[in-house]
Write an enzyme that holds these catalytic residues in place. Structure first.
Site, PDB file in Angstrom:
ATOM      1  N   HIS A   1      -7.106  -5.044  10.388  1.00  0.00           N
ATOM      2  CA  HIS A   1      -6.901  -4.798   8.951  1.00  0.00           C
ATOM      3  C   HIS A   1      -5.620  -5.469   8.465  1.00  0.00           C
ATOM      4  O   HIS A   1      -4.683  -5.682   9.228  1.00  0.00           O
ATOM      5  CB  HIS A   1      -6.945  -3.297   8.609  1.00  0.00           C
TER       6      HIS A   1
ATOM      7  N   ASP B   1       0.801  -1.223   0.000  1.00  0.00           N
ATOM      8  CA  ASP B   1       0.000   0.000   0.000  1.00  0.00           C
ATOM      9  C   ASP B   1       0.837   1.278   0.000  1.00  0.00           C
ATOM     10  O   ASP B   1       2.056   1.243   0.189  1.00  0.00           O
ATOM     11  CB  ASP B   1      -0.964  -0.007   1.200  1.00  0.00           C
TER      12      ASP B   1
ATOM     13  N   ASN C   1      -7.358  -3.200  14.619  1.00  0.00           N
ATOM     14  CA  ASN C   1      -8.741  -3.535  14.251  1.00  0.00           C
ATOM     15  C   ASN C   1      -8.815  -4.747  13.316  1.00  0.00           C
ATOM     16  O   ASN C   1      -9.870  -5.070  12.794  1.00  0.00           O
ATOM     17  CB  ASN C   1      -9.421  -2.333  13.588  1.00  0.00           C
TER      18      ASN C   1
ATOM     19  N   GLU D   1      -9.648  -2.394   5.367  1.00  0.00           N
ATOM     20  CA  GLU D   1     -10.204  -2.066   6.682  1.00  0.00           C
ATOM     21  C   GLU D   1     -11.493  -2.858   6.941  1.00  0.00           C
ATOM     22  O   GLU D   1     -12.153  -3.298   5.984  1.00  0.00           O
ATOM     23  CB  GLU D   1     -10.525  -0.563   6.728  1.00  0.00           C
TER      24      GLU D   1
HETATM   25  C1  F6R Z   1       1.559  -1.473   6.125  1.00  0.00           C
HETATM   26  C2  F6R Z   1       0.214  -2.052   6.228  1.00  0.00           C
HETATM   27  C3  F6R Z   1      -0.534  -2.077   7.498  1.00  0.00           C
HETATM   28  C4  F6R Z   1       0.329  -2.390   8.722  1.00  0.00           C
HETATM   29  C5  F6R Z   1      -0.502  -2.427   9.997  1.00  0.00           C
HETATM   30  C6  F6R Z   1       0.340  -2.629  11.224  1.00  0.00           C
HETATM   31  O1  F6R Z   1       2.072  -1.586   4.822  1.00  0.00           O
HETATM   32  O2  F6R Z   1      -0.301  -2.476   5.247  1.00  0.00           O
HETATM   33  O3  F6R Z   1      -1.560  -3.032   7.410  1.00  0.00           O
HETATM   34  O4  F6R Z   1       0.949  -3.633   8.540  1.00  0.00           O
HETATM   35  O5  F6R Z   1      -1.197  -1.218  10.121  1.00  0.00           O
HETATM   36  O6  F6R Z   1       1.201  -1.557  11.381  1.00  0.00           O
HETATM   37  P1  F6R Z   1       2.382  -1.569  12.459  1.00  0.00           P
HETATM   38  O7  F6R Z   1       3.310  -2.634  12.040  1.00  0.00           O
HETATM   39  O8  F6R Z   1       3.011  -0.203  12.350  1.00  0.00           O
HETATM   40  O9  F6R Z   1       1.744  -1.835  13.767  1.00  0.00           O
END
Ligand code: F6R
Length: 241
Positions: free
Chosen positions: A138, A67, A136, A143
């Site tokens: 995701h 992303d 959450n 999401e």
């Molecule tokens: C990042 C992504 C997100 C993160 C998730 C956890 O490329 O796609 O899904 O993997 O938000 O983020 P952290 O590792 O910062 O807790």
């Protein structure tokens, strides 16, 4: 789904790097599906070490990221392109031309999304997908919602995700509210998945991976249908198991 629980983040990182390195060693032009965020940073450091020690060669490796925020140029220090360059690509012998990240600055985002799916297809899919998980549930920026999308699309970030990511920005209002994200299709088609989670704020989402429910309201629960997922986590993230 395999769960590997470790005492420390360093151990999580070393183990995840080992799993990824196995794939890179077994296929010289492997396609790595990569994630940003704090979860994989330690693993990237380990991979840099292996590369510098001459134990791992990325010269033919390709990578495709999950992303990117909409509106941030690759030179912006919070863009995911900048993150990947500074946390991994600048320090290993990967050819940057073989590293792909959605472009959140193109005028026609729908066309950009379509081209990203074609690119994934042309690479022959993903050999190993690295994932973090949102508090959450995701994955990527897919999401919680009534429906999930198969393909790359523009996603509106939830308030919870904006709050969680505000730590990287000067203030919460600086966090972009939209991102381009890979859909759940290519993630679920990846041959192998490594999901990294650390910290108590991930415990609820991780618990949902063992509960007997699959729901779009917790996107990570879809991973229960995948035949080769390893969840690498610390005791805090495993706290509700
Ligand atoms: C990042 C992504 C997100 C993160 C998730 C956890 O490329 O796609 O899904 O993997 O938000 O983020 P952290 O590792 O910062 O807790």
């Amino acid at each position: 789904m395999k769960f590997k629980v470790f005492d420390s983040y360093d151990e999580i990182s070393a183990y995840s790097a080992e799993l990824l390195a196995e794939v890179v060693k077994s296929k010289e032009d492997a396609v790595l599906g990569l994630a940003t965020g704090s979860s994989p940073v330690g693993m990237y450091k380990e991979l840099i070490k292996l590369n510098k020690d001459g134990k791992l060669d990325f010269s033919k490796t390709k990578s495709i990221n999950l992303d990117e925020y909409i509106g941030l140029e690759g030179t912006h220090d919070q863009s995911y392109r900048y993150f990947m360059n500074t946390n991994l690509f600048d320090h290993i012998n990967i050819d940057k031309k073989n590293t792909f990240i959605p472009d959140g600055t193109v005028e026609d985002l729908l066309d950009g999304a379509k081209k990203y799916d074609e690119l994934i297809e042309s690479l022959g899919g993903i050999d190993v997908q690295v994932l973090g998980i949102g508090p959450n549930g995701h994955i990527g920026f897919n999401e919680p919602a009534d429906e999930l999308k198969m393909n790359t699309h523009v996603a509106e970030l939830t308030e919870e995700t904006i709050k969680a990511n505000a730590r990287f920005f000067a203030s919460e209002k600086d966090v972009p509210t939209e991102a381009v994200t890979m859909g759940v299709g290519p993630i679920m088609k990846a041959k192998k998945i490594i999901l990294i989670a650390s910290g108590a704020n991930k415990a609820w989402a991780i618990k949902s991976l063992v509960d007997d429910v699959i729901t779009t309201k917790i996107p990570a629960t879809l991973l229960k249908l995948h035949p080769d997922v390893t969840v690498v986590l610390d005791k805090e993230a495993a706290g509700m198991l």
